[in-house]
Design a protein around this motif. Structure first.
Motif, mmCIF file in Angstrom:
data_model
loop_
_atom_site.group_PDB
_atom_site.id
_atom_site.type_symbol
_atom_site.label_atom_id
_atom_site.label_comp_id
_atom_site.label_asym_id
_atom_site.label_seq_id
_atom_site.Cartn_x
_atom_site.Cartn_y
_atom_site.Cartn_z
ATOM 1 N N ILE A 1 0.869 -1.181 0.000
ATOM 2 C CA ILE A 1 0.000 0.000 0.000
ATOM 3 C C ILE A 1 0.901 1.225 0.000
ATOM 4 C CG2 ILE A 1 -1.689 1.317 1.379
ATOM 5 C CD1 ILE A 1 -2.767 -1.426 2.304
ATOM 6 N N LYS A 2 0.577 2.211 -0.829
ATOM 7 C CA LYS A 2 1.363 3.436 -0.929
ATOM 8 C C LYS A 2 1.568 4.027 0.476
ATOM 9 C CE LYS A 2 1.150 7.634 -3.576
ATOM 10 N NZ LYS A 2 0.480 8.595 -2.733
ATOM 11 N N ASP A 3 2.733 4.563 0.747
ATOM 12 C CA ASP A 3 3.066 5.173 2.047
ATOM 13 C C ASP A 3 3.494 4.180 3.114
ATOM 14 O OD1 ASP A 3 2.369 7.563 1.003
ATOM 15 O OD2 ASP A 3 0.381 7.616 1.908
ATOM 16 N N TRP A 4 3.194 2.863 2.925
ATOM 17 C CA TRP A 4 3.653 1.910 3.924
ATOM 18 C C TRP A 4 5.159 1.736 3.737
ATOM 19 C CZ3 TRP A 4 0.073 -2.592 5.702
ATOM 20 C CH2 TRP A 4 -1.185 -2.069 6.012
ATOM 21 N N LYS A 5 5.816 1.360 4.843
ATOM 22 C CA LYS A 5 7.271 1.231 4.790
ATOM 23 C C LYS A 5 7.656 -0.253 4.871
ATOM 24 C CE LYS A 5 11.098 2.300 7.734
ATOM 25 N NZ LYS A 5 11.343 2.539 9.143
ATOM 26 N N ILE A 6 8.561 -0.678 3.988
ATOM 27 C CA ILE A 6 9.060 -2.055 4.080
ATOM 28 C C ILE A 6 10.136 -2.087 5.170
ATOM 29 C CG2 ILE A 6 10.182 -3.967 2.855
ATOM 30 C CD1 ILE A 6 7.535 -3.310 1.541
ATOM 31 N N LEU B 1 8.873 -14.966 -0.223
ATOM 32 C CA LEU B 1 9.577 -14.118 0.746
ATOM 33 C C LEU B 1 8.598 -13.592 1.775
ATOM 34 C CD1 LEU B 1 11.148 -11.950 -2.079
ATOM 35 C CD2 LEU B 1 12.436 -13.648 -0.775
ATOM 36 N N ARG B 2 9.017 -13.545 3.021
ATOM 37 C CA ARG B 2 8.203 -12.843 4.023
ATOM 38 C C ARG B 2 8.535 -11.355 3.925
ATOM 39 N NH1 ARG B 2 8.809 -13.055 10.625
ATOM 40 N NH2 ARG B 2 7.660 -11.127 10.996
ATOM 41 N N VAL B 3 7.515 -10.538 3.724
ATOM 42 C CA VAL B 3 7.715 -9.091 3.664
ATOM 43 C C VAL B 3 7.047 -8.485 4.896
ATOM 44 C CG1 VAL B 3 7.129 -7.003 2.372
ATOM 45 C CG2 VAL B 3 7.847 -9.065 1.152
ATOM 46 N N ALA B 4 7.833 -7.761 5.704
ATOM 47 C CA ALA B 4 7.281 -7.115 6.902
ATOM 48 C C ALA B 4 7.158 -5.625 6.621
ATOM 49 C CB ALA B 4 8.185 -7.359 8.110
ATOM 50 N N GLU B 5 5.934 -5.108 6.795
ATOM 51 C CA GLU B 5 5.671 -3.702 6.481
ATOM 52 C C GLU B 5 5.158 -2.962 7.707
ATOM 53 O OE1 GLU B 5 3.815 -3.228 2.213
ATOM 54 O OE2 GLU B 5 2.744 -4.740 3.344
ATOM 55 N N GLN B 6 5.262 -1.650 7.629
ATOM 56 C CA GLN B 6 4.735 -0.832 8.713
ATOM 57 C C GLN B 6 3.812 0.243 8.148
ATOM 58 O OE1 GLN B 6 7.568 1.348 11.257
ATOM 59 N NE2 GLN B 6 6.719 0.021 12.856
ATOM 60 N N HIS B 7 2.699 0.402 8.824
ATOM 61 C CA HIS B 7 1.753 1.470 8.495
ATOM 62 C C HIS B 7 2.405 2.800 8.889
ATOM 63 C CE1 HIS B 7 -1.875 3.928 9.259
ATOM 64 N NE2 HIS B 7 -2.407 3.203 8.311
ATOM 65 N N PRO B 8 2.154 3.919 8.183
ATOM 66 C CA PRO B 8 2.751 5.198 8.599
ATOM 67 C C PRO B 8 2.403 5.509 10.056
ATOM 68 C CG PRO B 8 1.508 5.452 6.552
ATOM 69 C CD PRO B 8 1.279 4.053 7.021
ATOM 70 N N GLN B 9 3.379 5.987 10.801
ATOM 71 C CA GLN B 9 3.171 6.250 12.231
ATOM 72 C C GLN B 9 3.136 7.754 12.472
ATOM 73 O OE1 GLN B 9 2.616 3.717 14.249
ATOM 74 N NE2 GLN B 9 3.170 2.139 12.769
ATOM 75 N N HIS B 10 2.139 8.213 13.223
ATOM 76 C CA HIS B 10 2.075 9.636 13.574
ATOM 77 C C HIS B 10 1.723 9.782 15.051
ATOM 78 C CE1 HIS B 10 1.354 10.184 9.243
ATOM 79 N NE2 HIS B 10 0.410 9.289 9.370
ATOM 80 N N GLY B 11 2.253 10.807 15.646
ATOM 81 C CA GLY B 11 1.806 11.247 16.971
ATOM 82 C C GLY B 11 2.107 10.299 18.111
ATOM 83 N N LYS B 12 1.221 10.328 19.110
ATOM 84 C CA LYS B 12 1.482 9.643 20.369
ATOM 85 C C LYS B 12 0.966 8.214 20.422
ATOM 86 C CE LYS B 12 2.182 12.990 24.048
ATOM 87 N NZ LYS B 12 2.792 14.015 23.244
#
Ligand code: MAN
Length: 353
Positions: free
Chosen positions: A16-21, A41-52
């Motif tokens: 998904i656009k903006d997600w980080k590998i 392949l196992r791909v581990a991604e992170q959703h964009p993180q903001h704030g607290k």
């Protein structure tokens, strides 16, 4: 020995656009009918993180997802990608899926890689993601096991079957939480399918070990038993788990597994070999020596990454007299090592009787 770094997060397009590998790691490997090697392949991604707060995605019906906001005040601790919450439950800061790549026949060059998830969690299986696939060819079927993480079933292992490595039929959870590192033998032994797996519990009388289990149909497993345990003062003193699906050799079943030791409170993951009797996989014929793993983190990409000092073998493909071993390094990248079967067998300590 030939060693090559194959995939880094830069080679992978986020689902998904903006997600980080965050990492590409722990691949399944199998040779296709046309001779090329297929990796999952196992791909581990992170959703964009903001704030607290931390945003942890959860898969919902269809291809959708929603994010759960975990406020920092509810977090007790963090270990790698695991958030421990004050209420005693936990969440993952990454979500994983499986991405297919095709390698040349010699197993060292990338020919293609999917630009979208090839296999992923669903609302009913692995809503927090799917991790660490392994594929074994059994007769004319390809059987994939993988960790499915979800809110109610925790960290369990599920299984899927394919005839063409493209269409997978999900069979659901086969080893309930917490159980990972499930590898299947390529043929039945004494009329039963055989798996190695690594259950974990809260009352630890001993450190996490490799178990065997049997099944008439790949779905229902039983007659479980711990067969290989960690050894004190070794590269595998803290925990061990199955690595690549076992390979049949003249000498017995060869299993490449991982072992963990602690160095100044930090885990070091190495790879070792164990040889099991062809007719009785509970019988250990030989094993890597306590002071000599098969390989250990040495290269920069194995020593530094999301989880530093990690080599984690999950795929194996015979290539003449050699074995191609595919592994995740530092939970960040995927690499291959080519080892001579003869050298692996010669490196082990043999037991009598
Ligand atoms: C461990 C690691 C992680 C994985 C979680 C859940 O912490 O293997 O990579 O996401 O377990 O399976």
């Amino acid at each position: 020995m030939r060693n090559k770094l194959l995939f880094t997060p830069k080679d992978i397009k986020p689902s998904i656009k903006d997600w980080k590998i965050v990492g590409v790691l722990n691949p399944a490997a199998i040779r296709r009918k046309d001779g090329k090697i297929l990796l999952m392949l196992r791909v581990a991604e992170q959703h964009p993180q903001h704030g607290k707060s931390m945003s942890c995605p959860i898969i919902t019906s269809g291809d959708g997802f929603k994010t759960e906001k975990i406020h920092k005040t509810t977090i007790k601790g963090k270990m790698d990608n695991v958030l421990m919450l004050k209420d005693g439950t936990c969440r993952l800061t990454t979500i994983s899926h499986v991405r297919q790549a095709i390698l040349s026949k010699d197993g060292f060059y990338i020919e293609s890689i999917d630009d979208h998830p090839t296999f992923h969690g669903t609302a009913s299986e692995g809503q927090y993601g799917i991790e660490d696939p392994r594929i074994t060819k059994i007769g004319d079927k390809y059987v994939m096991t993988y960790v499915a993480v979800s809110i109610n079933e925790g960290v369990s292992t599920a299984l899927a079957i394919s005839k063409d490595l493209e269409n997978w039929k999900r069979k659901g959870i086969v080893f309930r939480e917490q159980n990972k590192d499930v590898v299947l033998f390529p043929e039945k032994i004494n009329g039963k399918y055989v798996a190695l797996h690594r259950p974990e519990g809260f009352f630890e009388f001993s450190k996490p070990s490799i178990w065997v289990s049997y099944s008439p149909d790949l779905v229902y497993w039983g007659r479980e038993k711990s067969i290989i345990q960690p050894r004190e003062n070794s590269w595998e003193s803290e925990r061990i788990g199955g690595g690549t699906p076992p390979i049949k050799t003249k000498a017995g079943w060869l299993e490449i597994y991982h072992g963990v030791k602690k160095v100044r409170d930090r885990n070091v993951y190495s790879a070792g070999a164990v040889l099991l009797d062809k007719k009785n996989p509970e019988k250990i014929l030989a094993r890597s020596r306590p002071n000599k793993p098969l390989f250990f983190p040495k290269e920069k990409f194995e020593k530094k990454g999301f989880v530093s000092n990690t080599v984690f073998p999950t795929g194996i493909v015979p290539d003449g007299k050699d074995l191609l071993i595919y592994y995740g390094a530092a939970d960040s990248v995927v690499a291959v090592k080519k080892l001579k079967l003869k050298n692996i067998l010669n490196s082990m300590e043999y037991f009598r009787g």
